[in-house]
Design an enzyme around this catalytic site. Structure first.
Site, PDB file in Angstrom:
ATOM      1  N   GLY A 135      23.363  44.379  46.296  1.00 36.16           N
ATOM      2  CA  GLY A 135      22.150  44.958  46.886  1.00 36.16           C
ATOM      3  C   GLY A 135      21.417  45.945  46.004  1.00 36.16           C
ATOM      4  O   GLY A 135      20.844  45.569  44.980  1.00 36.16           O
ATOM      5  N   LYS A 206      28.792  35.875  44.037  1.00 41.80           N
ATOM      6  CA  LYS A 206      28.467  37.042  43.204  1.00 41.80           C
ATOM      7  C   LYS A 206      29.384  37.108  41.982  1.00 41.80           C
ATOM      8  O   LYS A 206      28.961  37.538  40.905  1.00 41.80           O
ATOM      9  CB  LYS A 206      28.578  38.310  44.047  1.00 41.80           C
TER      10      LYS A 206
HETATM   11  P1  NAP Z   1      16.245  36.854  56.580  1.00 35.07           P
HETATM   12  O1  NAP Z   1      16.176  38.173  57.302  1.00 35.07           O
HETATM   13  O2  NAP Z   1      16.953  35.728  57.234  1.00 35.07           O
HETATM   14  O3  NAP Z   1      14.733  36.407  56.274  1.00 35.07           O
HETATM   15  C1  NAP Z   1      14.405  35.155  55.774  1.00 35.07           C
HETATM   16  C2  NAP Z   1      12.897  35.030  55.746  1.00 35.07           C
HETATM   17  O4  NAP Z   1      12.578  33.813  55.101  1.00 35.07           O
HETATM   18  C3  NAP Z   1      12.240  35.009  57.127  1.00 35.07           C
HETATM   19  O5  NAP Z   1      11.067  35.747  57.118  1.00 35.07           O
HETATM   20  C4  NAP Z   1      11.948  33.515  57.354  1.00 35.07           C
HETATM   21  O6  NAP Z   1      10.770  33.273  58.122  1.00 35.07           O
HETATM   22  C5  NAP Z   1      11.709  33.051  55.927  1.00 35.07           C
HETATM   23  N1  NAP Z   1      12.056  31.644  55.778  1.00 35.07           N
HETATM   24  C6  NAP Z   1      13.272  31.080  55.866  1.00 35.07           C
HETATM   25  N2  NAP Z   1      13.190  29.747  55.674  1.00 35.07           N
HETATM   26  C7  NAP Z   1      11.897  29.473  55.468  1.00 35.07           C
HETATM   27  C8  NAP Z   1      11.165  28.281  55.208  1.00 35.07           C
HETATM   28  N3  NAP Z   1      11.784  27.105  55.147  1.00 35.07           N
HETATM   29  N4  NAP Z   1       9.831  28.380  55.010  1.00 35.07           N
HETATM   30  C9  NAP Z   1       9.201  29.578  55.084  1.00 35.07           C
HETATM   31  N5  NAP Z   1       9.839  30.741  55.324  1.00 35.07           N
HETATM   32  C10 NAP Z   1      11.159  30.680  55.506  1.00 35.07           C
HETATM   33  O7  NAP Z   1      16.892  37.053  55.132  1.00 35.07           O
HETATM   34  P2  NAP Z   1      17.175  38.419  54.335  1.00 35.07           P
HETATM   35  O8  NAP Z   1      18.360  39.101  54.934  1.00 35.07           O
HETATM   36  O9  NAP Z   1      15.913  39.174  54.169  1.00 35.07           O
HETATM   37  O10 NAP Z   1      17.660  37.833  52.928  1.00 35.07           O
HETATM   38  C11 NAP Z   1      16.749  37.223  52.032  1.00 35.07           C
HETATM   39  C12 NAP Z   1      17.464  36.875  50.720  1.00 35.07           C
HETATM   40  O11 NAP Z   1      17.946  38.082  50.103  1.00 35.07           O
HETATM   41  C13 NAP Z   1      18.681  35.975  50.885  1.00 35.07           C
HETATM   42  O12 NAP Z   1      18.778  35.103  49.778  1.00 35.07           O
HETATM   43  C14 NAP Z   1      19.843  36.938  50.889  1.00 35.07           C
HETATM   44  O13 NAP Z   1      21.040  36.360  50.441  1.00 35.07           O
HETATM   45  C15 NAP Z   1      19.342  37.972  49.886  1.00 35.07           C
HETATM   46  N6  NAP Z   1      19.935  39.298  50.082  1.00 35.07           N
HETATM   47  C16 NAP Z   1      19.891  39.891  51.304  1.00 35.07           C
HETATM   48  C17 NAP Z   1      20.464  41.138  51.468  1.00 35.07           C
HETATM   49  C18 NAP Z   1      20.401  41.818  52.807  1.00 35.07           C
HETATM   50  O14 NAP Z   1      20.918  42.942  52.923  1.00 35.07           O
HETATM   51  N7  NAP Z   1      19.820  41.225  53.828  1.00 35.07           N
HETATM   52  C19 NAP Z   1      21.087  41.786  50.378  1.00 35.07           C
HETATM   53  C20 NAP Z   1      21.096  41.145  49.131  1.00 35.07           C
HETATM   54  C21 NAP Z   1      20.511  39.909  48.982  1.00 35.07           C
HETATM   55  P3  NAP Z   1      10.638  33.672  59.681  1.00 35.07           P
HETATM   56  O15 NAP Z   1      10.660  35.198  59.675  1.00 35.07           O
HETATM   57  O16 NAP Z   1       9.380  33.123  60.130  1.00 35.07           O
HETATM   58  O17 NAP Z   1      11.858  33.093  60.330  1.00 35.07           O
END
Ligand code: NAP
Length: 438
Positions: A135, A206
């Site tokens: 992160g 990772k």
């Molecule tokens: P998330 O809350 O699930 O958000 C995903 C977003 O992508 C949502 O806005 C969703 O749209 C959109 N989306 C998903 N599929 C889509 C598609 N086919 N077409 C268009 N939009 C689409 O994910 P997140 O937690 O922010 O994580 C995002 C990335 O960062 C991931 O790869 C994750 O592994 C990485 N990451 C996350 C964290 C963390 O703490 N969360 C930390 C490090 C890395 P809708 O809102 O309309 O559903």
């Protein structure tokens, strides 16, 4: 004063991380422009559902469901959708259109990183992914840049906050795994389906990234030996504690030298006993930390929040500003060096200490029999402790034996454990765990 140029930024995803990235891009536009030497204009945000509730209030006109069109006209693309498709195709399309890409998608990088790195290399654009490991913690850039004049020998990482929270709960409260997991889910540290976290897969993804950068070689998930924490019991934690250890799920990338002088890298994820005085033992709750050992720098530790929308957005913005500066200043993109070409080693090649828990009959001569069997297999014992239990109903006594070995190969240890199981004085082998940091 010269007018700053404008760089178009397309954001794919507006979930936990994407929403915070959009907020910072809009709220901090002036200072980001000053630091970058260009205005970073957020031109659109691709999502699945335009009117889904968001953590942050953002202009509705920025939202689109047409991600393909959005990436076509961008200088910089930030991919925060997660998953393999359509993220992979959109990143490739952005790269082919000459855009630099920032992503936090460790699952995609672990599965198909080489395709993306090669495409970026060929197109001469930047592909950055600091947010994909730990992160908010700046760890990939220090490994790639700050330590590029050194030789990294070993990386030990607590890179999954969910499992660290669960193990920490078990350690501090004596809870069983299932209860600690339920608590993690109640507090939002674990997902409803926690398989990727507790099974070690998230940490394995990772580990491939850390190993690839540390040893200048491309590793993938097939190179990672992966064990999760579902088998770790409250009894294991208590026994470890009693012996002066704490159990952590570690992602390990380590250079090993074989007897014939050849070098290889072991990439693995498994529950590990660490001495309670090791710096990683002090990493509590859902925090992450990466401990790096290098030939000249010695030991370094990087600590901080390994997840969460706002902390992760910090890493994404760092990559974005850096990629934008490169566009402003010109010059070649920074590419991953893959000149190491060290082979990935199987788990059998690993040479470490082990903790073994045995339930044995309380009879004279048992300790000698076990010690002799270890010696016959070339595994030397460092610590052997015995605790006697009396069953209140049957009045039968049994003994719990805890053994910590000196360094031995995985193969020698496995043969020893197999032979120990065959002894008539052994009721059961209650645990076999690897030990690091001794
Ligand atoms: P998330 O809350 O699930 O958000 C995903 C977003 O992508 C949502 O806005 C969703 O749209 C959109 N989306 C998903 N599929 C889509 C598609 N086919 N077409 C268009 N939009 C689409 O994910 P997140 O937690 O922010 O994580 C995002 C990335 O960062 C991931 O790869 C994750 O592994 C990485 N990451 C996350 C964290 C963390 O703490 N969360 C930390 C490090 C890395 P809708 O809102 O309309 O559903």
């Amino acid at each position: 004063m010269t007018e700053l140029r404008t760089l178009k930024v397309a954001l794919l995803g507006c979930g936990n991380v994407g929403a915070q990235v959009a907020r910072i891009l809009i709220d901090d536009a002036e200072s980001l422009a000053a630091r970058t030497g260009a205005r970073l204009e957020l031109t659109g945000i691709a999502v699945r559902t335009i009117d889904a509730p968001r953590d942050v209030e953002l202009p509705r006109e920025l939202f689109t469901t047409d991600a393909e069109t959005l990436v076509k006209d961008a200088d910089l693309v930030i991919e925060l959708m997660g998953g393999i498709e359509p993220a992979r195709s959109l990143i490739l399309s952005a790269i082919q259109n000459g855009a630099s890409v920032v992503t936090g998608n460790k699952a995609l990088l672990a599965q198909d990183g080489p395709t993306l790195y090669e495409a970026a290399d060929k197109a001469g654009v930047q592909l950055s992914y600091e947010a994909a490991v730990a992160g908010a913690i700046p760890i990939l850039r220090p490994i790639r840049d700050s330590l590029s004049g050194d030789r990294i020998t070993r990386v030990l990482g607590i890179v999954n906050g969910t499992t660290n929270f669960i193990l920490d709960q078990m350690d501090t409260t004596g809870a069983q795994f299932a209860d600690a997991l339920a608590e993690a889910q109640r507090l939002g540290y674990a997902e409803a389906d926690p398989t990727a976290d507790v099974g070690g897969l998230d940490a394995a993804a990772k580990a491939t990234i850390l190993a690839s950068l540390s040893f200048h070689t491309r590793f993938d998930l097939e190179n990672v030996h992966c064990e999760g924490i579902t088998e770790v019991s409250a009894a294991d934690i208590a026994a470890a504690k009693d012996a002066g250890f704490v159990i952590k799920l570690l992602a390990i990338a380590e250079k090993l030298v074989a007897a014939d002088g050849s070098e290889g890298v072991s990439v693995r994820v498994h529950p590990t006993l660490l001495p309670r005085e090791h710096p990683l033992a002090a990493v509590h709750g859902a925090f992450n930390a990466v401990f790096v050992e290098a030939e000249n720098a010695g030991e370094l530790m990087f600590y901080g929040q390994g997840a969460g929308g706002t902390p992760t957005a910090s890493a994404v913005l760092g990559d974005l500003v850096s990629a934008a500066r490169r566009i402003v200043l010109g010059g070649p993109a920074q590419i991953e060096t893959t000149n190491g070409q060290v082979p990935a080693l199987p788990i059998d090649a690993v040479n470490t200490s082990y903790y073994i828990g045995l339930d044995v009959a309380d009879q004279p001569g048992v300790l000698a029999k076990i010690a002799q069997l270890f010696a016959e297999h070339g595994v030397s014992i460092e610590i052997m402790r015995q605790t006697i239990h009396r069953d209140a109903d049957s009045n039968v006594e049994s003994a719990e034996l805890r053994i910590v070995t000196h360094r031995a190969t995985e193969a020698a240890l496995a043969a020893t454990v197999q032979a120990v199981k065959g002894l008539d004085v052994i009721n059961s082998v209650t645990s076999v765990l690897r030990v690091e940091g001794v």
